[in-house]
Design an enzyme around this catalytic site. Structure first.
Site, PDB file in Angstrom:
ATOM      1  CE  LYS A  91      -7.515   5.858   1.289  1.00 34.95           C
ATOM      2  NZ  LYS A  91      -8.775   6.505   0.884  1.00 34.95           N
TER       3      LYS A  91
ATOM      4  CE1 TYR B 251      -4.122   1.374  -0.320  1.00 33.18           C
ATOM      5  CE2 TYR B 251      -3.836   2.332   1.841  1.00 33.18           C
ATOM      6  CZ  TYR B 251      -4.560   2.213   0.685  1.00 33.18           C
ATOM      7  OH  TYR B 251      -5.711   2.929   0.516  1.00 33.18           O
TER       8      TYR B 251
END
Length: 255
Positions: free
Chosen positions: A161, A154
């Site tokens: 995020k 990720y």
């Protein structure tokens, strides 16, 4: 009468009917809201998907990194609604070299794109729509993926995020006096078009199969969408700056 009866809601990020955003739009209509969608780049596709909702919803073109689009957004929304009570930010993007195990070698330009589209745009969208909220305020809800830990592959999207979570807290602080709440739904992995573009996404499936104490279906976006609907409603009038996990409980489990 639904829990969003009479509410006016703007939903971004509807690309396919498998998306969380589509489920949010559908449930919002079923709960009594008037819904307007935004799309970018593939408006014909978004219009086709919008026609699958219980009631066809108008689609506004919006690139959240385009200042002209943001400036025009209030006027475009007013062509369909006389104001807003809720906004859903379901937008994220990272270049391919910002994902997939390339963390140490990703150039700043790609990092900047990921942070701009996935986090800074939350503030940009909030500021663009703020004039559409009335004196009673309303609710802005963003889509998150747990940034408390590092996930395989990720990479800089995880950093983006984390920035999104911080951005929501600061918006809660600064928009709270206007009665506008800012919260995030941290959803478990769902097999959306965006998720499938993440290298190694299939590795998440085993994690959730093993660790979600109440189970998790990666093909079902509705649990996360229901969380969004709850935050858009009047049932959380004093909740802001929060990250609500809708992930089957994985975030709370140890090894």
């Amino acid at each position: 009468m639904g829990i969003l009866d009479g509410k006016r809601v703007l939903v971004t990020g509807v690309i396919t009917d498998a998306s969380i955003a589509f489920s949010v739009a559908r449930l919002a209509q079923e709960e009594g809201a008037d819904v307007v969608l935004t799309g970018y780049g593939r408006l014909s596709l978004v219009n086709r998907i919008a026609a699958r909702l219980p009631k066809p919803a108008p689609v506004i073109e919006l690139d959240v990194t385009n200042e002209e689009h943001l400036a025009a957004l209030p006027g475009n929304v007013r062509q369909h609604l006389d104001g807003l009570d809720g906004v859903v930010h379901s937008i994220a993007f990272g270049p391919t070299d910002a994902l997939g195990g390339n963390f140490l070698n990703t150039p700043w330009e790609s990092v900047a794109t990921a942070v701009n589209v996935s986090a800074y745009s939350y503030k940009s969208l909030a500021m663009a729509v703020a004039p559409l909220f009335g004196e009673s305020g309303g609710s802005i809800v963003g889509m998150d993926f747990d940034a408390q830990v590092a996930w395989p592959g990720y990479d800089w999207m995880g950093v983006a995020k984390a920035a999104l979570e911080a951005t929501s807290r600061y918006l809660a602080r600064d928009l709270g006096p206007k009665g506008i709440r800012s919260n995030l739904i941290s959803a478990g992995p769902v097999k959306t078009m965006a998720a499938k573009s993440i290298p190694g996404f299939e590795r998440f499936e085993g994690v959730w199969d093993e660790r979600a104490p109440i189970g998790w279906d990666m093909n079902d976006p509705e649990p996360a969408a229901r969380g969004v609907i709850g935050l858009l409603s009047d049932w959380f009038p004093k909740t802001t700056g929060e990250v609500i996990h809708v992930d089957g409980g994985v975030h709370a489990m140890g090894v």
